[in-house]
Scaffold this motif. Structure first.
Motif, short mmCIF file in Angstrom:
data_model
loop_
_atom_site.label_atom_id
_atom_site.label_comp_id
_atom_site.label_asym_id
_atom_site.label_seq_id
_atom_site.Cartn_x
_atom_site.Cartn_y
_atom_site.Cartn_z
N GLU A 12 -10.91 -1.90 -11.57
CA GLU A 12 -10.67 -1.37 -12.91
C GLU A 12 -11.63 -0.23 -13.24
O GLU A 12 -11.30 0.66 -14.04
N ALA A 13 -12.86 -0.25 -12.62
CA ALA A 13 -13.85 0.78 -12.91
C ALA A 13 -13.60 2.07 -12.13
O ALA A 13 -14.27 3.07 -12.38
N ARG A 14 -12.71 2.04 -11.17
CA ARG A 14 -12.45 3.27 -10.40
C ARG A 14 -11.75 4.32 -11.29
O ARG A 14 -10.88 3.98 -12.08
N GLN A 15 -12.06 5.57 -11.09
CA GLN A 15 -11.45 6.69 -11.81
C GLN A 15 -10.21 7.18 -11.07
O GLN A 15 -9.96 6.81 -9.93
N GLU A 16 -9.45 8.02 -11.75
CA GLU A 16 -8.20 8.55 -11.19
C GLU A 16 -8.47 9.32 -9.92
O GLU A 16 -7.74 9.19 -8.92
N ALA A 17 -9.53 10.08 -9.88
CA ALA A 17 -9.83 10.87 -8.69
C ALA A 17 -10.17 9.95 -7.51
O ALA A 17 -9.80 10.23 -6.36
N ALA A 18 -10.88 8.85 -7.81
CA ALA A 18 -11.22 7.92 -6.75
C ALA A 18 -9.97 7.29 -6.16
O ALA A 18 -9.87 7.06 -4.96
N ARG A 37 0.78 8.97 -17.90
CA ARG A 37 0.00 8.82 -16.68
C ARG A 37 -1.10 7.78 -16.85
O ARG A 37 -1.36 6.96 -15.96
N GLU A 38 -1.75 7.83 -18.01
CA GLU A 38 -2.80 6.86 -18.26
C GLU A 38 -2.23 5.43 -18.31
O GLU A 38 -2.81 4.48 -17.76
N GLU A 39 -1.07 5.31 -18.98
CA GLU A 39 -0.44 4.00 -19.05
C GLU A 39 -0.02 3.53 -17.65
O GLU A 39 -0.19 2.35 -17.29
N ALA A 40 0.55 4.48 -16.85
CA ALA A 40 0.94 4.12 -15.49
C ALA A 40 -0.27 3.74 -14.64
O ALA A 40 -0.22 2.84 -13.81
N ARG A 41 -1.40 4.47 -14.87
CA ARG A 41 -2.61 4.14 -14.14
C ARG A 41 -3.09 2.72 -14.45
O ARG A 41 -3.47 1.96 -13.55
N GLN A 42 -3.07 2.39 -15.74
CA GLN A 42 -3.50 1.05 -16.12
C GLN A 42 -2.56 -0.03 -15.53
O GLN A 42 -3.00 -1.08 -15.09
N GLU A 43 -1.24 0.28 -15.52
CA GLU A 43 -0.30 -0.66 -14.93
C GLU A 43 -0.55 -0.83 -13.42
O GLU A 43 -0.48 -1.94 -12.88
N GLU A 44 -0.84 0.31 -12.79
CA GLU A 44 -1.12 0.23 -11.35
C GLU A 44 -2.39 -0.58 -11.08
O GLU A 44 -2.46 -1.34 -10.12
N VAL A 45 -3.38 -0.42 -11.94
CA VAL A 45 -4.61 -1.21 -11.78
C VAL A 45 -4.30 -2.70 -11.88
O VAL A 45 -4.79 -3.52 -11.10
N ARG A 46 -3.46 -3.03 -12.87
CA ARG A 46 -3.09 -4.45 -13.02
C ARG A 46 -2.31 -4.95 -11.80
O ARG A 46 -2.50 -6.06 -11.33
N GLN A 47 -1.38 -4.10 -11.31
CA GLN A 47 -0.63 -4.50 -10.11
C GLN A 47 -1.54 -4.67 -8.89
O GLN A 47 -1.39 -5.61 -8.12
N GLU A 48 -2.48 -3.73 -8.74
CA GLU A 48 -3.40 -3.82 -7.62
C GLU A 48 -4.27 -5.07 -7.72
O GLU A 48 -4.52 -5.76 -6.73
N ARG A 74 0.83 -1.21 0.00
CA ARG A 74 0.00 0.00 0.00
C ARG A 74 0.86 1.26 0.00
O ARG A 74 0.57 2.24 -0.70
N ILE A 75 1.92 1.26 0.83
CA ILE A 75 2.81 2.43 0.86
C ILE A 75 3.47 2.64 -0.50
O ILE A 75 3.58 3.77 -1.00
N ASP A 76 3.89 1.55 -1.10
CA ASP A 76 4.51 1.66 -2.42
C ASP A 76 3.52 2.17 -3.46
O ASP A 76 3.87 3.01 -4.32
N ALA A 77 2.26 1.70 -3.35
CA ALA A 77 1.24 2.20 -4.28
C ALA A 77 1.00 3.69 -4.08
O ALA A 77 0.80 4.43 -5.05
N ALA A 78 1.01 4.12 -2.78
CA ALA A 78 0.82 5.55 -2.52
C ALA A 78 1.97 6.38 -3.11
O ALA A 78 1.75 7.46 -3.68
N ARG A 79 3.21 5.86 -2.97
CA ARG A 79 4.34 6.59 -3.56
C ARG A 79 4.23 6.66 -5.08
O ARG A 79 4.49 7.69 -5.70
N GLN A 80 3.84 5.56 -5.68
CA GLN A 80 3.67 5.56 -7.13
C GLN A 80 2.56 6.53 -7.56
O GLN A 80 2.70 7.23 -8.57
N GLU A 81 1.49 6.58 -6.76
CA GLU A 81 0.40 7.50 -7.09
C GLU A 81 0.85 8.94 -6.98
O GLU A 81 0.50 9.79 -7.81
#
Length: 409
Positions: A226-232, A179-190, A158-165
């Motif tokens: 996957e359905a969550r938005q960036e703001a969420a 950013r969009e590509e990183a977001r999609q990668e983070e979704v896959r990692q999560e 979780r801490i690592d995800a927060a740093r990446q965010e």
């Protein structure tokens, strides 16, 4: 003047040897004979006759003494023979007593051997029990250590995800595509992290028949993620930090709140006891059976003499804790609340009879969400045969703690 003259004296050597004949002869010897008045010559013979009579009497006395001595010797011989027989009987009794003592000694030694064998068996049984207890303790220690490591790994993730965010937010204005590509990668990692967490929880869960349902829940969670938005996601990170601060504050206030909870629980127990007594009275006056006729068992803590009951309550708690049910109440935890105390009444088939809040969270929506969490994990597995033989309903009371997951204390 008439004189008694002893006549017909028998010589000593011709005296009879038997007592009866001797008495007869003695009567003849000692019998007085009436004689006419003796002459002077007869008077001179009197002393000689008296001497002979005296000798006869001495001889008779000697024979009587000899017979008495013979009788004494015979009595002594009989006494000696009886003494020998008594000694023989005494020796036989001693030998019999020695045999009896030998048998008693053998029996005592046999008892000693049996007692030694019993002690040896007791030592072996105690060693087996100690080994089993140690093995169980090792297994429990390993399980707790694995749980701690899993929690630490999840926290680090979780801490690592927060740093990446945070890094993604910093680069959001310059590289939208990245950013969009990183977001999609983070979704896959999560999604991959949650899937691995579910698989680890499934391995620890004893009821493997829930594996299919857990897989479906993980897939649903992945779709929701996957359905969550960036703001969420940004809000989730902020909530995670705020939640950590809230956990620290709750832990600081937990000690002061525990006494209040205990007082409330005590009042609730008194109320429940009064309700049960009223229900028993109503049942006694009612011709129809009611729910109070069911065999019930209450468990208010984690310790109980019934080991099967403790295992069932722990399995129910783990099922709620390990299935990511925190997501169902995550948004509601933003509101100020207290740690609720909840009693779950479970039937013998694992279904939920009722849910009672002994201490409310103070947020009605959060209380409703807790009811939904409990319902979503039902059924909780049928009672073991030993529990089913004793109880129809088990009521398990736990305090719900919310941090990175739901924990039932």
């Amino acid at each position: 003047m008439a004189h008694k003259v002893i006549a017909n004296v028998v010589p000593p050597k011709s005296l009879p040897s038997e007592p009866r004949e001797f008495r007869k002869a003695e009567g003849l010897v000692m019998k007085p004979i009436e004689q006419p008045e003796p002459s002077a010559q007869a008077e001179e013979q009197v002393p000689a006759d008296v001497e002979r009579a005296r000798q006869v009497e001495i001889l008779a006395n000697t024979q009587r003494e000899a017979r008495r001595q013979e009788e004494l010797r015979r009595e002594a011989a009989l006494a000696e023979q009886e003494a020998q027989q008594e000694a023989t009987r005494t020796e036989a009794a001693k030998q019999e007593l020695a045999k009896l003592e030998a048998k008693q000694e053998e029996a005592r030694q046999e008892l000693v051997r049996q007692e030694a064998a019993k002690q040896e068996l007791a030592k072996e049984e105690a060693l087996k029990q100690e080994t089993a207890r140690q093995q169980a303790a090792d297994v429990e220690t390993a399980r707790l250590e694995a749980a701690k490591q899993e929690q630490a790994r999840q926290q680090a993730a979780r801490i690592d995800a927060a740093r990446q965010e945070a890094a993604q937010q910093e680069l959001a204005g310059r590289e939208a595509a990245k950013r969009e590509e990183a977001r999609q990668e983070e979704v896959r990692q999560e999604a991959a992290r949650q899937d691995a967490a579910r698989q680890e929880a499934a391995r620890q869960e004893a009821a493997r028949q829930e594996a299919a349902r857990q897989e479906e829940a993980r897939q649903e969670e992945a779709r929701q993620e996957e359905a969550r938005q960036e703001a969420a996601r940004q809000e989730a990170a902020r909530q995670e930090l705020a939640k950590k601060e809230q956990v620290l504050a709750e832990r600081a206030a937990e000690e002061s709140a525990r006494e209040e909870r205990l007082r409330q629980i005590g009042k609730q127990l008194d109320l429940e006891r009064a309700q049960r007594e009223n229900a028993v009275n109503r049942q006694a006056n009612s011709p129809l059976p009611t729910a109070s006729s069911l065999r019930r068992r209450w468990m208010f803590g984690r310790a109980d003499p019934d080991g099967d009951l403790v295992l069932y309550a722990d399995a129910m708690s783990r099922k709620i804790e390990l299935n990511m049910t925190i997501d169902m109440v995550r948004e509601l935890l933003k509101q100020p609340h207290t740690q609720p105390t909840v009693t779950i009444a479970v039937r013998a088939d694992g279904s939920v009879e009722k849910v009672t809040f002994e201490v409310s969270s103070g947020v009605p929506a959060l209380d409703d969400a807790i009811r939904k969490v409990i319902a979503s994990q039902a059924p909780y597995g049928a009672f073991s045969p030993s529990l089913a033989r004793q109880y129809d309903v088990i009521e398990i009371r736990r305090t719900w703690v919310f941090d990175y997951a739901i924990r039932l204390q």
